[in-house]
Design a protein around this motif. Structure first.
Motif, mmCIF file in Angstrom:
data_model
loop_
_atom_site.group_PDB
_atom_site.id
_atom_site.type_symbol
_atom_site.label_atom_id
_atom_site.label_comp_id
_atom_site.label_asym_id
_atom_site.label_seq_id
_atom_site.Cartn_x
_atom_site.Cartn_y
_atom_site.Cartn_z
ATOM 1 N N UNK A 20 41.087 -6.347 25.521
ATOM 2 C CA UNK A 20 40.004 -7.058 26.196
ATOM 3 C C UNK A 20 40.293 -7.247 27.675
ATOM 4 N N UNK A 21 39.244 -7.195 28.465
ATOM 5 C CA UNK A 21 39.280 -7.567 29.877
ATOM 6 C C UNK A 21 38.388 -8.782 30.090
ATOM 7 N N UNK A 22 38.921 -9.759 30.795
ATOM 8 C CA UNK A 22 38.128 -10.915 31.193
ATOM 9 C C UNK A 22 37.744 -10.762 32.660
ATOM 10 N N UNK A 23 36.447 -10.715 32.929
ATOM 11 C CA UNK A 23 35.932 -10.620 34.292
ATOM 12 C C UNK A 23 35.363 -11.973 34.694
ATOM 13 N N UNK A 155 35.580 3.215 26.157
ATOM 14 C CA UNK A 155 36.708 2.379 25.766
ATOM 15 C C UNK A 155 36.903 2.372 24.255
ATOM 16 N N UNK A 156 35.811 2.341 23.515
ATOM 17 C CA UNK A 156 35.920 2.318 22.053
ATOM 18 C C UNK A 156 36.485 3.628 21.515
ATOM 19 N N UNK A 157 36.067 4.743 22.102
ATOM 20 C CA UNK A 157 36.596 6.043 21.672
ATOM 21 C C UNK A 157 38.094 6.150 21.954
ATOM 22 N N UNK A 177 42.747 -0.506 32.270
ATOM 23 C CA UNK A 177 42.918 -0.331 33.709
ATOM 24 C C UNK A 177 41.965 0.691 34.311
ATOM 25 N N UNK A 178 41.087 1.264 33.507
ATOM 26 C CA UNK A 178 40.177 2.315 33.970
ATOM 27 C C UNK A 178 39.130 1.722 34.913
ATOM 28 N N UNK A 179 39.206 2.080 36.202
ATOM 29 C CA UNK A 179 38.277 1.515 37.184
ATOM 30 C C UNK A 179 37.229 2.524 37.655
ATOM 31 N N UNK A 180 36.981 3.548 36.852
ATOM 32 C CA UNK A 180 35.975 4.546 37.216
ATOM 33 C C UNK A 180 34.573 3.937 37.205
ATOM 34 N N UNK A 181 33.818 4.163 38.274
ATOM 35 C CA UNK A 181 32.439 3.697 38.373
ATOM 36 C C UNK A 181 31.523 4.727 37.724
ATOM 37 N N UNK A 182 30.576 4.258 36.934
ATOM 38 C CA UNK A 182 29.651 5.136 36.214
ATOM 39 C C UNK A 182 28.611 5.697 37.184
ATOM 40 N N UNK A 204 37.581 -1.771 34.287
ATOM 41 C CA UNK A 204 38.352 -2.694 35.125
ATOM 42 C C UNK A 204 37.579 -2.875 36.422
ATOM 43 N N UNK A 205 37.169 -4.111 36.690
ATOM 44 C CA UNK A 205 36.288 -4.413 37.818
ATOM 45 C C UNK A 205 37.119 -4.895 39.006
ATOM 46 N N UNK A 206 36.855 -4.309 40.171
ATOM 47 C CA UNK A 206 37.583 -4.675 41.393
ATOM 48 C C UNK A 206 36.594 -5.100 42.481
ATOM 49 N N UNK A 207 36.828 -6.255 43.062
ATOM 50 C CA UNK A 207 36.164 -6.657 44.298
ATOM 51 C C UNK A 207 36.942 -7.828 44.870
#
Length: 249
Positions: A20-23, A155-157, A177-182, A204-207
């Motif tokens: 899990x990631x908490x944003x 992520x599920x796959x 850790x995957x920060x790829x933007x769709x 993974x969200x970065x700002x």
């Protein structure tokens, strides 16, 4: 928390596995994962603003996690969603009784997972009736269970593959850790601006002001051992600390 993938009896030796990631906004005060001072049998983080938690597990195997539903402009509920998880972890109610007793109208939109070691239940106040989940791999973000958002599908796959390599945890943290933007044409339309849809499309969200504050891998094995491994982050994904809490039966 904005991404949860759960393996429920999807591995013969690990009946419960959660990545899990908490944003959240970085300004919101938070205590990192650990044993709760008032209930040391419970392991999880604490929201120091409202007093609840987004994810936790007890030594007994009781598990709870919650995400919000992204619905900009909706009136705020009178109770904190983090109380749903906190109250269950502190109680002795079975998951079915606890989840059916919730007054969904008191909260902003939520997705809730409650497990008592024997059953795993899902409820959302935006997605029909509560239900018990059969064995499988499930994903939650900020919409209904298993909504086909690109980051959730990916992520599920990848989670299904990572299960095969337990007790090695590295692949799970690589997923988180995957920060790829769709790509824009694959973005969901959730009522926020295009800039925010892009930002939130990553696992993974970065700002600077908002992003992934904690990546967590949690599991319980068939011997009853519980483990919670958390990595926490600051603005723009800057690593802060890592903590590992486990129990041996």
């Amino acid at each position: 928390m904005c991404l949860i993938v759960v393996g429920w009896h999807a591995h013969s030796d690990y009946p419960l596995v959660v990545a899990a990631n908490r944003d959240e906004f970085y300004a919101r005060p938070t205590a990192a994962a650990g044993r709760w001072p008032e209930a040391p049998q419970i392991i999880g983080g604490i929201d120091l603003e409202a007093g609840g938690t987004w994810l936790g597990i007890a030594e007994s195997g009781r598990f709870a996690a919650v995400t919000n539903v992204r619905e900009p402009g909706m009136a705020k509920g009178r109770l904190s969603r983090g109380a749903l998880t906190r109250d269950f972890l502190l109680s002795e109610n079975c998951a079915s009784d606890a989840i059916n007793a919730i007054d969904g109208s008191a909260y902003s939109g939520f997705n809730l997972l409650l497990g008592d070691g024997e059953t795993l239940h899902y409820r959302s106040n935006r997605d029909g009736e509560p239900r018990a989940l059969p064995p499988g791999i499930y994903g939650l973000s900020n919409h209904r269970l298993d909504s086909p958002w690109p980051k959730l599908l990916k992520a599920r796959q990848r989670f299904a593959h990572a299960l095969k390599n337990l007790p090695d945890e590295s692949e799970f943290f690589a997923i988180l850790a995957d920060d790829e933007i769709v790509a824009d044409h694959e973005l969901p339309n959730t009522g926020v601006s295009l800039e925010w849809e892009r930002l939130l499309s990553a696992v993974f969200v970065r700002s600077e002001s908002y992003g992934t504050r904690a990546s967590t891998l949690l599991w319980r094995n068939t011997q009853g051992e519980v483990s919670l491994h958390e990595r926490s982050f600051g603005p723009n994904g800057r690593p802060l600390q890592s903590s590992l809490i486990s129990t041996a039966v």
